[in-house]
Each structure stands twice: as C-alpha cells, then as structure tokens.
Design an enzyme around this catalytic site. Sequence first.
Site, PDB file in Angstrom:
ATOM      1  N   ARG A 165       0.818  -1.215   0.000  1.00  0.00           N
ATOM      2  CA  ARG A 165       0.000   0.000   0.000  1.00  0.00           C
ATOM      3  C   ARG A 165       0.853   1.268   0.000  1.00  0.00           C
ATOM      4  O   ARG A 165       0.442   2.310  -0.507  1.00  0.00           O
ATOM      5  CB  ARG A 165      -0.929  -0.006   1.222  1.00  0.00           C
ATOM      6  CG  ARG A 165      -1.986   1.098   1.174  1.00  0.00           C
ATOM      7  CD  ARG A 165      -2.879   1.085   2.393  1.00  0.00           C
ATOM      8  NE  ARG A 165      -2.144   1.342   3.604  1.00  0.00           N
ATOM      9  CZ  ARG A 165      -2.318   0.694   4.761  1.00  0.00           C
ATOM     10  NH1 ARG A 165      -3.230  -0.257   4.850  1.00  0.00           N
ATOM     11  NH2 ARG A 165      -1.603   0.982   5.817  1.00  0.00           N
ATOM     12  N   TYR A 215     -10.052  23.650  -9.085  1.00  0.00           N
ATOM     13  CA  TYR A 215     -10.815  22.476  -9.539  1.00  0.00           C
ATOM     14  C   TYR A 215     -11.925  22.204  -8.518  1.00  0.00           C
ATOM     15  O   TYR A 215     -11.657  22.100  -7.318  1.00  0.00           O
ATOM     16  CB  TYR A 215      -9.832  21.305  -9.632  1.00  0.00           C
ATOM     17  CG  TYR A 215     -10.422  19.967  -9.916  1.00  0.00           C
ATOM     18  CD1 TYR A 215     -11.125  19.715 -11.094  1.00  0.00           C
ATOM     19  CD2 TYR A 215     -10.251  18.915  -9.025  1.00  0.00           C
ATOM     20  CE1 TYR A 215     -11.648  18.461 -11.355  1.00  0.00           C
ATOM     21  CE2 TYR A 215     -10.765  17.657  -9.283  1.00  0.00           C
ATOM     22  CZ  TYR A 215     -11.470  17.435 -10.452  1.00  0.00           C
ATOM     23  OH  TYR A 215     -11.979  16.192 -10.707  1.00  0.00           O
ATOM     24  N   ASP A 241      -1.972  23.177  -7.939  1.00  0.00           N
ATOM     25  CA  ASP A 241      -2.448  22.125  -8.832  1.00  0.00           C
ATOM     26  C   ASP A 241      -1.794  22.380 -10.181  1.00  0.00           C
ATOM     27  O   ASP A 241      -2.187  23.284 -10.914  1.00  0.00           O
ATOM     28  CB  ASP A 241      -3.980  22.159  -8.928  1.00  0.00           C
ATOM     29  CG  ASP A 241      -4.518  20.997  -9.772  1.00  0.00           C
ATOM     30  OD1 ASP A 241      -3.806  20.547 -10.687  1.00  0.00           O
ATOM     31  OD2 ASP A 241      -5.657  20.565  -9.521  1.00  0.00           O
ATOM     32  N   LYS A 264      -4.214  12.880 -16.320  1.00  0.00           N
ATOM     33  CA  LYS A 264      -4.295  13.685 -17.551  1.00  0.00           C
ATOM     34  C   LYS A 264      -3.051  13.452 -18.424  1.00  0.00           C
ATOM     35  O   LYS A 264      -2.912  12.405 -18.990  1.00  0.00           O
ATOM     36  CB  LYS A 264      -4.471  15.170 -17.210  1.00  0.00           C
ATOM     37  CG  LYS A 264      -5.400  15.465 -16.031  1.00  0.00           C
ATOM     38  CD  LYS A 264      -6.811  14.968 -16.222  1.00  0.00           C
ATOM     39  CE  LYS A 264      -7.653  15.298 -14.986  1.00  0.00           C
ATOM     40  NZ  LYS A 264      -8.823  14.451 -14.820  1.00  0.00           N
TER      41      LYS A 264
END
Length: 391
Positions: free
Chosen positions: A58, A111, A183, A208
């Site tokens: 993890r 965003y 961001d 993206k």
Amino acid sequence: MANEKEPRDETKLVSGGRDPEANFGIVNPPVYHASTVLAPTLAAWRTRDFMNDIVYGRVGTPTQRALEEAVALVEGGDRAIATASGLGAITVALTSFTKTGDHILMTDSAYFPARAFCNNVLAKYGVETSFYDPRIGGGIAELIRDNTTIVYTETPGSLTFEMQDIPAIAEAAHARGAIVMHDNTWGTPLFLKSFEKGIDVSIHAATKYIVGHSDAMLGVLVTKNEHFETLFKGFRSSGQHAAPDDCYLALRGLRTMGVRLKQHQENALTLARWLEGRPEIGQVLYPALESHPGHDLWKRDFLGSTGLFSVILDRHYDDDALGAMLDHMDLFAMGASWGGYESLILPGAPPRTATNWDPAGTLLRLHVGLEHSDDLIADLDAAFARLKAAT
Ligand SMILES: Cc1ncc(COP(=O)(O)O)c(C=O)c1O
C-alpha cells in the site's frame, strides 16, 4: 550558468526512474504487484523504513517508486508520492498540512472537487477555507491570517484560465509561514517548474497528461525534502494506494509526454487562433494567446502551454441549441477529464464565491487532442453551423 552535465528535460523524461540492472536488463521498470513484503530478519522487521524502503504494497512498490523518481526529476523536486487519483493527491496534500483551527486560502478558480473537499470535509474538522480572487498576486498578503497554513493555487484555473502570479503569492505566503500548494496538472512537470517559482507542494492529476491515454487514474505529489516527511505521513495514514499497473501506465505515458505536449500545444494554438476569428465566439481563454489577460504571466513563468482551454460563446445558448451543436460532432466528444490523445468538449459553469463570474455567453471547455488540426477545425465549423441553425 547552466550545469553542462545536467540532462535536458527530454532526457530526464526518458531516463528517469529506470534501473535495468536491478531488473534483468529490462528497459522498462516492471510491474511489481505486492501487498506482503517479507522481512529477512526480526531486526529488519523492527526497523522497517516506510519512507525509503519497500515494506508494504500500500505504501509503495518498486513500480510506484520508479514513477515517483521520474516525475520528481523532471519537475525539479526532491521526492514525489503517487496516489490513487488526482483528487487523492489533493486531499492528501491538504490534510497533511492542516489541523483543527487552521485556515486555508484557496483560489476561487480551483478544480471544483478540491473546493468541495474543503467545504464539505475539512470544515467538519474545524479547518476553515476562504476563497480568493486568482488574480490577487501579492495582495494575498492582506488575506493571510496567523492561522493560515496553506495558500492553494491553480494557474491557470482549469475552467476559467485566470493566470496567477505565483512568485508574488509565494513571497507573501512564506513571509507569514504558510506553504504554497499548486495544482500543476495543466502546466505538467515539464512546463511549470514549480520549485523555481516558490511552490512547496506541486499536485498533479497524472490521470491527464502523464498517463496521456485516458486509461488510468493516478495522482502525483512532488515536493522538496523539507516537506516530504509531513506529506509522506499524511499519505501513509490516508490509505491511498497507487496501483502498480497504473503506475506502469503513467511511467510509460511520461516517456512520450514531451512529444505529445508539443503537438497538443501546436494544435491548441492553431484552434485558439481560428476560434478568435469566429463570429460565434466572444472570447478565447487560452493563456498562450497574446489577447489573454494573463499572457505575460504565462510567458514569464511557463515553458509551454497545453491542450486545454475555454471559449465564451457570443451569447448564452439553451441546451436545445447546445445539444444540436455538440451531439453530432465527429471528433470532439463529451466526457470528463482531459490530457488524453483525444479531443473533448464540454459546457461549464464555475461555482464562484470570491469573484464575480458572469460571462456574456456560454462557456465551452475544449481539450485539443492529437488529431490533425484541419480535421478538428472542420468539426468545429460544422458544429457552429448546427448551433446557428438551431437558434
Ligand atoms: C485541474 C484538475 N485537478 C485535479 C483533477 C483530479 O484528477 P483525478 O480525476 O485523477 O482525480 C482534475 C480532474 O479533472 C483536474 O482537472
């Protein structure tokens, strides 16, 4: 003077994170699937170093570490952390640097889900967020409080494309002990060198341009050593897991990101210029255009521009007219996300609280893909004809 030995970005994109000697000579870092990682001795078990070693699936696999190393190298950070999604990266970053009683300043152009996380989740834990005009620049100093721990930026805003004066904001934030998050999904690690501009934590929706093929979800956080431990603790406690297969896809995407972005940029600029001359368009919101109000900031701070921008139509159109325009496009498709090879188009209406967003026409956001720009223009030309016929 530039260090002659420092590889160029193109070289870093290709070579970052690779270790063939540790992988039978295999060029690409392989996919390591793992939950359990065995400790050879009790002493090794007792002294596991989650931050630097591979100790539990993890918290990081060699595939994840390879991606992290490559992205940090390209952007100029010291270390990176991959997360399950871009939004996962945002929430890890915000929670890592706040506690009850703290205050966040977030750009009004952020965003939307980042904004919603602050309002809907952090607020419940006594972290207050206030929103500011993205164009505030050094004026942010007046909004910083004693308990402001984060100034959150996004330049350009990914729907409305205001440019922010990051160095001026960073100077004001650092003077009051706050850190600057950005961001950087639009700028990518290639086109905005965050750490040269005063950013402390750079956030990427790797979904993206890094993945680049619209087939995996991933986030990456990049930072300097100074902030890494705090960020890592937040990440480790969050349960975020960057899936090895997706890390592999992201690393594979990263190798060609430079050449893809050149084409996204060229196509976007061609379309933006064509759109500027159309009677159906009120305004084109693309920072690389000379007409954009933030063009000088873009030119000063960015090394390139990408394929995402918005236009404001000449008036507000209802959904019947927009449907006539958008439902029958050949190349531009409607769908969330961006940064893949394909072109997308969507209407948008940004939620605002600190600034007045009241454009004279409908906003359409375009992601310009890698198709030939003549074909994209023909698609838009036919779409405008349908829009006019429907009104
Ligand atoms: C600017 C920006 N940041 C973050 C995200 C979130 O990324 P993800 O979809 O991987 O959670 C998006 C997604 O659209 C985005 O556009």
